[in-house]
Design a protein around this motif. Structure first.
Motif, mmCIF file in Angstrom:
data_model
loop_
_atom_site.group_PDB
_atom_site.id
_atom_site.type_symbol
_atom_site.label_atom_id
_atom_site.label_comp_id
_atom_site.label_asym_id
_atom_site.label_seq_id
_atom_site.Cartn_x
_atom_site.Cartn_y
_atom_site.Cartn_z
ATOM 1 N N GLU A 1 -12.898 34.197 73.983
ATOM 2 C CA GLU A 1 -12.577 33.433 75.197
ATOM 3 C C GLU A 1 -12.892 34.236 76.456
ATOM 4 O OE1 GLU A 1 -11.555 30.079 77.293
ATOM 5 O OE2 GLU A 1 -11.785 30.273 75.124
ATOM 6 N N ILE A 2 -12.681 35.538 76.403
ATOM 7 C CA ILE A 2 -13.034 36.393 77.541
ATOM 8 C C ILE A 2 -14.544 36.343 77.778
ATOM 9 C CG2 ILE A 2 -13.183 38.815 78.290
ATOM 10 C CD1 ILE A 2 -10.428 39.164 76.792
ATOM 11 N N ALA A 3 -15.317 36.429 76.709
ATOM 12 C CA ALA A 3 -16.781 36.363 76.835
ATOM 13 C C ALA A 3 -17.210 35.020 77.424
ATOM 14 C CB ALA A 3 -17.433 36.585 75.471
ATOM 15 N N ILE A 4 -16.589 33.941 76.971
ATOM 16 C CA ILE A 4 -16.920 32.606 77.486
ATOM 17 C C ILE A 4 -16.566 32.507 78.967
ATOM 18 C CG2 ILE A 4 -16.251 30.159 77.375
ATOM 19 C CD1 ILE A 4 -15.948 30.591 74.294
ATOM 20 N N THR A 5 -15.378 32.974 79.324
ATOM 21 C CA THR A 5 -14.910 32.891 80.713
ATOM 22 C C THR A 5 -15.803 33.693 81.650
ATOM 23 O OG1 THR A 5 -12.630 32.588 79.980
ATOM 24 C CG2 THR A 5 -12.945 33.330 82.245
ATOM 25 N N THR A 6 -16.123 34.914 81.267
ATOM 26 C CA THR A 6 -16.944 35.751 82.147
ATOM 27 C C THR A 6 -18.379 35.227 82.253
ATOM 28 O OG1 THR A 6 -17.399 37.328 80.347
ATOM 29 C CG2 THR A 6 -15.528 37.818 81.799
ATOM 30 N N ALA A 7 -18.912 34.726 81.149
ATOM 31 C CA ALA A 7 -20.272 34.163 81.191
ATOM 32 C C ALA A 7 -20.303 32.903 82.045
ATOM 33 C CB ALA A 7 -20.763 33.866 79.778
ATOM 34 N N TYR A 8 -19.285 32.071 81.910
ATOM 35 C CA TYR A 8 -19.217 30.837 82.693
ATOM 36 C C TYR A 8 -19.135 31.161 84.183
ATOM 37 C CZ TYR A 8 -17.728 26.220 84.215
ATOM 38 O OH TYR A 8 -17.646 25.012 84.853
ATOM 39 N N THR A 9 -18.271 32.117 84.518
ATOM 40 C CA THR A 9 -18.136 32.508 85.927
ATOM 41 C C THR A 9 -19.457 33.034 86.461
ATOM 42 O OG1 THR A 9 -15.804 33.071 85.609
ATOM 43 C CG2 THR A 9 -16.887 34.000 87.542
ATOM 44 N N GLY A 10 -20.077 33.935 85.732
ATOM 45 C CA GLY A 10 -21.366 34.491 86.164
ATOM 46 C C GLY A 10 -22.441 33.439 86.279
ATOM 47 N N GLY A 11 -22.458 32.496 85.345
ATOM 48 C CA GLY A 11 -23.449 31.418 85.365
ATOM 49 C C GLY A 11 -23.282 30.487 86.545
ATOM 50 N N LYS A 12 -22.059 30.250 86.938
ATOM 51 C CA LYS A 12 -21.802 29.349 88.060
ATOM 52 C C LYS A 12 -22.079 29.997 89.405
ATOM 53 C CE LYS A 12 -20.625 25.613 85.999
ATOM 54 N NZ LYS A 12 -21.448 24.429 86.129
ATOM 55 N N MET A 13 -22.221 31.307 89.455
ATOM 56 C CA MET A 13 -22.465 32.014 90.716
ATOM 57 C C MET A 13 -23.942 32.222 90.990
ATOM 58 S SD MET A 13 -19.695 34.987 90.905
ATOM 59 C CE MET A 13 -18.153 34.704 91.708
ATOM 60 N N VAL A 14 -24.808 31.728 90.142
ATOM 61 C CA VAL A 14 -26.247 31.982 90.263
ATOM 62 C C VAL A 14 -26.783 31.588 91.640
ATOM 63 C CG1 VAL A 14 -28.509 31.360 89.338
ATOM 64 C CG2 VAL A 14 -26.622 31.862 87.794
ATOM 65 N N ASP A 15 -26.251 30.531 92.251
ATOM 66 C CA ASP A 15 -26.742 30.103 93.564
ATOM 67 C C ASP A 15 -26.560 31.181 94.620
ATOM 68 O OD1 ASP A 15 -27.388 27.677 92.457
ATOM 69 O OD2 ASP A 15 -25.564 26.678 93.133
ATOM 70 N N ASN A 16 -25.467 31.891 94.535
ATOM 71 C CA ASN A 16 -25.150 32.894 95.548
ATOM 72 C C ASN A 16 -25.627 34.294 95.175
ATOM 73 O OD1 ASN A 16 -23.789 30.808 96.797
ATOM 74 N ND2 ASN A 16 -21.814 31.398 95.976
ATOM 75 N N ASP A 17 -25.773 34.553 93.884
ATOM 76 C CA ASP A 17 -26.083 35.898 93.420
ATOM 77 C C ASP A 17 -26.908 35.805 92.143
ATOM 78 O OD1 ASP A 17 -26.093 38.502 92.480
ATOM 79 O OD2 ASP A 17 -23.930 38.762 92.602
ATOM 80 N N GLU A 18 -28.166 36.139 92.238
ATOM 81 C CA GLU A 18 -29.065 36.017 91.091
ATOM 82 C C GLU A 18 -28.674 36.929 89.931
ATOM 83 O OE1 GLU A 18 -33.056 36.624 92.440
ATOM 84 O OE2 GLU A 18 -32.940 34.973 93.871
ATOM 85 N N ASN A 19 -28.004 38.016 90.210
ATOM 86 C CA ASN A 19 -27.612 38.974 89.176
ATOM 87 C C ASN A 19 -26.199 38.751 88.660
ATOM 88 O OD1 ASN A 19 -30.085 40.401 89.336
ATOM 89 N ND2 ASN A 19 -29.347 41.444 91.179
#
Length: 151
Positions: A15-33
């Motif tokens: 669940e931690i992996a899912i949560t962190t990946a989801y958060t990172g994926g949703k921030m792509v507009d503001n931060d490519e990395n």
């Protein structure tokens, strides 16, 4: 009266992996990395393990006086508590869910201090609320009922 709360550590880490990946994926507009920076990977296991152990310590501190034992058994974290005889057993499923969510939120909060400082505080606050929820339920006493007798 003793109760046992049990959660699967592997499921928490998933669940931690899912949560962190989801958060990172949703921030792509503001931060490519963002996805690469925020999401956890296998190489982060040592940090996550330390956060897991710190979370266990926090639980024992919060529930001091109630903890009979705690530890790992076959990949599951088990927390045995000594509660009142008036404890409401109907609360056990929600306590298990809160314990699971506490570990996820607390570990993610600690991870986000490294990778996503803007959201770390929100996750830490949620983890604190969940820990308080577990404590309140552990000390809750259901109201006594008047006995009835057959004549």
């Amino acid at each position: 009266m003793e109760i046992t709360l049990s959660i699967n550590k592997g499921e928490v880490m998933k669940e931690i992996a899912i949560t962190t990946a989801y958060t990172g994926g949703k921030m792509v507009d503001n931060d490519e990395n963002a996805l690469n920076r925020i999401s956890t990977v296998d190489e982060d296991e040592q940090h996550l393990e330390r956060f897991w152990e710190e979370s266990r310590t926090d639980i024992c501190q919060e529930l001091i006086g109630l903890v009979v034992s705690e530890g790992m058994h076959d990949g599951c974290y088990e927390l045995r508590l000594d509660v009142s005889k008036s404890f409401d057993a109907a609360l056990l499923p929600s306590m298990n869910l809160s314990l699971f969510s506490y570990f996820v939120q607390n570990i993610v909060a600690k991870w986000y201090i490294y990778t996503n400082k803007g959201e770390a505080g929100e996750y830490a606050d949620k983890a604190s609320t969940l820990l308080d929820d577990i404590h309140r339920k552990a000390v809750y006493k259901k109201k006594p009922t008047r006995p009835t007798y057959d004549d």
